[in-house]
Design an enzyme around this catalytic site. Structure first.
Site, mmCIF file in Angstrom:
data_model
loop_
_atom_site.group_PDB
_atom_site.id
_atom_site.type_symbol
_atom_site.label_atom_id
_atom_site.label_comp_id
_atom_site.label_asym_id
_atom_site.label_seq_id
_atom_site.Cartn_x
_atom_site.Cartn_y
_atom_site.Cartn_z
ATOM 1 N N TYR A 51 35.707 23.111 -21.634
ATOM 2 C CA TYR A 51 37.011 23.041 -20.979
ATOM 3 C C TYR A 51 37.030 21.769 -20.148
ATOM 4 O O TYR A 51 36.086 21.492 -19.405
ATOM 5 C CB TYR A 51 37.200 24.270 -20.085
ATOM 6 C CG TYR A 51 38.463 24.279 -19.274
ATOM 7 C CD1 TYR A 51 39.692 24.598 -19.864
ATOM 8 C CD2 TYR A 51 38.448 23.987 -17.908
ATOM 9 C CE1 TYR A 51 40.860 24.619 -19.118
ATOM 10 C CE2 TYR A 51 39.616 24.009 -17.157
ATOM 11 C CZ TYR A 51 40.815 24.337 -17.764
ATOM 12 O OH TYR A 51 41.962 24.353 -17.019
ATOM 13 N N ASP A 108 32.108 14.716 -19.129
ATOM 14 C CA ASP A 108 32.869 15.415 -18.095
ATOM 15 C C ASP A 108 31.876 16.080 -17.143
ATOM 16 O O ASP A 108 31.311 17.125 -17.445
ATOM 17 C CB ASP A 108 33.788 16.445 -18.773
ATOM 18 C CG ASP A 108 34.529 17.307 -17.776
ATOM 19 O OD1 ASP A 108 34.241 17.200 -16.573
ATOM 20 O OD2 ASP A 108 35.398 18.087 -18.204
ATOM 21 N N LYS A 168 35.442 18.107 -8.022
ATOM 22 C CA LYS A 168 34.764 19.153 -7.242
ATOM 23 C C LYS A 168 33.920 18.623 -6.077
ATOM 24 O O LYS A 168 34.464 18.329 -5.030
ATOM 25 C CB LYS A 168 33.958 20.045 -8.184
ATOM 26 C CG LYS A 168 34.879 20.713 -9.242
ATOM 27 C CD LYS A 168 34.249 21.880 -9.902
ATOM 28 C CE LYS A 168 35.034 22.383 -11.099
ATOM 29 N NZ LYS A 168 35.984 23.444 -10.839
HETATM 30 N N1 HOZ Z 1 39.130 26.240 -14.195
HETATM 31 C C1 HOZ Z 1 38.376 26.781 -13.130
HETATM 32 C C2 HOZ Z 1 37.152 27.459 -13.592
HETATM 33 N N2 HOZ Z 1 36.379 26.811 -14.553
HETATM 34 C C3 HOZ Z 1 39.169 27.766 -12.340
HETATM 35 C C4 HOZ Z 1 39.829 27.110 -11.218
HETATM 36 C C5 HOZ Z 1 40.460 28.068 -10.214
HETATM 37 O O1 HOZ Z 1 40.961 29.114 -10.584
HETATM 38 O O2 HOZ Z 1 40.444 27.750 -9.049
#
Ligand code: HOZ
Length: 427
Positions: free
Chosen positions: A144, A239, A267
């Protein structure tokens, strides 16, 4: 453990916000029940509206590597707020963070800050396409890279959790520019290159996949990708939004000895504030506007608060022994879970690297998305729900990573293992 306030606010939230949340995984669709609404967090603990305390292994999905509200980061932010919160003009802070980032990542000569990981990957792909003058990209099933159109094809994380790995709304034409390969399967990548030897602009890959749960690369897989990319004239975008400054100061590329052309970050480099970044070799980055023609921009890019939190966080990560301590704690937890699973006869595969780990409910190794999908998701849901009832806040999906931070104490780990023992007994 009462949750009346969270339940009531969720009733209101669903009338105002789609699904009641601003990011799908937060809605607990895969595990059932209502999400807890957070009031505050400090150190390793997070507190809901009803006053319940939980040991937090989401850590805002990765950024809170120091724990919540680290005193040095908070103090720097308080000072920064008084100087102004957004200028839409450059600051020295951006240069300072750029220097820290490019010093940490050998593969990055230059970096551009954006506001999220999605922005970073989306922009990195545009750059790779412009640089190679090609359109196609190769990504891996279950990886992802945020929610940009071209990347929502067989995607992991929330898209996998909700069963929409190929989201409606992504134009067929856009999706057809994305080729999907199997993670840990070099042949599947080579096949795509052979089918379209001059069409592929880049391979995009998670430094350490964490969005189908943590899945480690097999020996030789990443090196093999570099060889294939070079052979066919494609770039590699790594990534590292999750793994950058998380696995070690230099990210997954340092751990695995890989030299990507472009790297995406997010992050941790924002210390808990919204941030993203992409960077790489000078000759590639210099085609970005305004030094080159590839357009990319953002009103809040390089925001002074995000830069401040990032700078303070990275400075603290440089402390000798930081990553060793984090790894030791995570290993203690992961090994403890394996031992309990053995004793309680619960089939699990605990995958871990550095301070990221996933407890897969399966008796098989997990090497790719197909393996992650085949796990016992019902059992995971029960585990999640019971752990929450025992004061442990875990990611509400089998397709996510758990994060350990500096603030987790050995006592937190012990309490977590006691909860695991109790929960596994009743699974
Ligand atoms: N895409 C995030 C986890 N891999 C979730 C982000 C969120 O819900 O804060």
């Amino acid at each position: 453990m009462g949750r009346t306030k969270s339940t009531n606010i969720m009733k209101k939230a669903v009338t105002l916000i789609p699904g009641g949340v601003n990011s799908p995984v937060r809605a607990y669709k895969a595990v059932g029940g209502n999400p807890i609404f957070i009031k505050r967090a400090k150190g390793s603990k997070i507190y809901d509206l009803d006053g319940n305390a939980y040991i937090d292994y989401i850590g805002s999905w990765g950024p809170m590597i120091l724990g919540h509200g680290h005193e040095k980061v908070s103090a720097a932010l308080k000072k920064a707020i008084d100087k102004g919160t957004s200028f839409g003009a450059p600051t020295q802070l951006e240069v300072e963070l750029a220097k820290l980032v490019t010093d940490a990542f050998k593969s990055m000569d230059m970096v551009r800050f954006v506001n999220s990981g999605t922005e970073a990957t989306m922009s990195a792909i545009r750059l790779a396409r412009a640089y190679t003058k090609r359109d196609k990209i190769i990504k891996f099933e279950g990886c992802y890279h945020g929610h940009a159109d071209s990347l929502l094809v067989k995607a992991g994380s929330g898209a996998a959790t909700l069963g929409v790995p190929d989201s409606p709304g992504v134009p067929k034409g856009v999706a057809s520019d994305t080729y999907n390969a199997k993670y840990n399967d070099l042949c599947s990548v080579e096949k795509l290159f052979k089918k379209d030897p001059k069409g592929v602009a880049c391979i995009i890959i998670e430094g350490l996949p964490g969005n189908m749960g943590v899945v480690k690369p097999k020996a030789g897989f990443l090196d093999g990708l570099r060889v294939l990319a070079d052979k066919y004239g494609a770039l590699i975008i790594m990534d590292e939004v999750m793994s950058g400054f998380r696995l070690c100061y230099g990210g997954a590329q340092d751990v695995f000895g890989i030299d990507p052309d472009i790297t995406c970050l997010g992050k941790v480099i924002g210390g808990g504030l919204p941030v993203g970044a992409f960077g790489g070799k000078r000759k590639i980055m210099e085609i970005l506007a305004p030094s080159g023609p590839v357009y990319q921009a953002g009103t809040l890019s390089g925001n002074p608060l995000a830069m401040t939190a990032g700078i303070e966080t990275l400075k603290l990560l440089k402390k000798k022994g930081f990553y060793e301590e984090l790894t030791e704690k995570t290993e203690m937890l992961a090994k403890g879970i394996e031992a309990i699973a053995d004793r309680r006869k619960v089939a699990v595969e605990v995958t871990r690297l550095g301070s990221m780990f996933t407890v897969f409910f399966t008796d098989k190794l997990v090497n790719n998305y197909k393996d992650a999908k085949a796990c016992n998701h019902e059992r995971f849901a029960k585990y999640f729900t019971k752990m929450l009832a025992n004061g442990i806040f875990l990611p509400p999906s089998q397709y996510e990573a758990n994060f350990v931070g500096l603030a987790h104490s050995k006592n937190d780990i012990k309490k977590t293992l006691d909860a695991v023992d109790k929960v596994f007994k009743g699974l």
